[in-house]
Design an enzyme around this catalytic site. Structure first.
Site, PDB file in Angstrom:
ATOM      1  N   HIS A 166      -4.878  -2.786  -4.823  1.00  0.00           N
ATOM      2  CA  HIS A 166      -4.562  -3.824  -3.826  1.00  0.00           C
ATOM      3  C   HIS A 166      -4.940  -5.205  -4.328  1.00  0.00           C
ATOM      4  O   HIS A 166      -5.054  -6.144  -3.556  1.00  0.00           O
ATOM      5  CB  HIS A 166      -5.266  -3.542  -2.496  1.00  0.00           C
ATOM      6  CG  HIS A 166      -5.196  -2.115  -2.056  1.00  0.00           C
ATOM      7  ND1 HIS A 166      -6.183  -1.189  -2.318  1.00  0.00           N
ATOM      8  CD2 HIS A 166      -4.218  -1.435  -1.398  1.00  0.00           C
ATOM      9  CE1 HIS A 166      -5.839  -0.009  -1.853  1.00  0.00           C
ATOM     10  NE2 HIS A 166      -4.648  -0.118  -1.294  1.00  0.00           N
TER      11      HIS A 166
HETATM   12 FE1  FES Z   1      -8.104  -1.663  -2.848  1.00  0.00          FE
HETATM   13 FE2  FES Z   1      -9.310  -1.745  -5.194  1.00  0.00          FE
HETATM   14  S1  FES Z   1      -8.324  -3.345  -4.187  1.00  0.00           S
HETATM   15  S2  FES Z   1      -9.049  -0.045  -3.904  1.00  0.00           S
END
Ligand code: FES
Length: 184
Positions: A149
């Site tokens: 993410h």
């Molecule tokens: Fe979501 Fe690493 S940014 S698990």
């Protein structure tokens, strides 16, 4: 009388069916538990086992700018000998502006400030971040980047951008010699 006899037989019949139903449900329950228990015990090793497990690492061949990955309690761990530029970048940051304020010094051991040891587990949802030296790393702060993410960690593995709430975790460890680490 015949009426009473029929009534008694009827009640017995109902009781027998109830018993069979209860027995069937119980068997299913026991069967379910039998399947579930080994899974639970695999997922959650007892505290004693965790407390006893340590990982010893020889970092004598770890050159400046190199990293090694190890496994500690079944989770990835990153050990990196930071470059002077990475140390300078980490120390140049105003820690009060950080989401999880910590200095590089606080995240390393005295006399070994160039050796960074962190869990390779993103503090957002647990993906394994990529190191700065890995080709596909799109991190903006020279440390680690989580492709799941988009969390960006700096050269001290502190969270700088993205959804992760905190820095990559520094595990308990100590140097037992200049080139030997014991983690755990
Ligand atoms: Fe979501 Fe690493 S940014 S698990």
């Amino acid at each position: 009388t015949p009426d009473v006899t029929e009534g008694v037989e009827g009640e017995d019949g109902v009781r027998r069916r109830d018993f069979i139903n209860i027995a069937a449900v119980s068997a299913a329950g026991v069967g379910g538990l039998a399947v579930l228990l080994p899974l639970v015990s695999q997922m959650a090793p007892s505290k004693d086992v965790l407390a006893e497990s340590t990982t010893e690492l020889d970092i004598s061949s770890l050159d400046v700018g190199q990293s090694i990955k190890a496994v500690f309690r079944k989770q990835p761990i990153f050990v990196r000998r930071l470059t002077p530029a990475e140390i300078e970048a980490a120390n140049a940051v105003n820690t009060s502006s950080l989401r999880d304020p910590q200095t590089l010094e606080e995240r390393t051991k005295p006399g070994h400030e160039s050796v960074l040891v962190v869990m390779g587990v993103c503090t957002h949802l647990g993906c394994v971040p990529l190191g700065a030296q890995e080709g596909e790393n799109k991190g903006e702060f020279g440390g680690y980047f989580c492709p799941c993410h988009g969390s960006h960690y700096d050269t001290a593995a502190r969270i700088r951008k993205g959804p992760a709430p905190s820095n990559l975790v520094v595990p308990d460890y100590e140097f037992t010699s200049d080139t030997t680490l014991v983690i755990g």
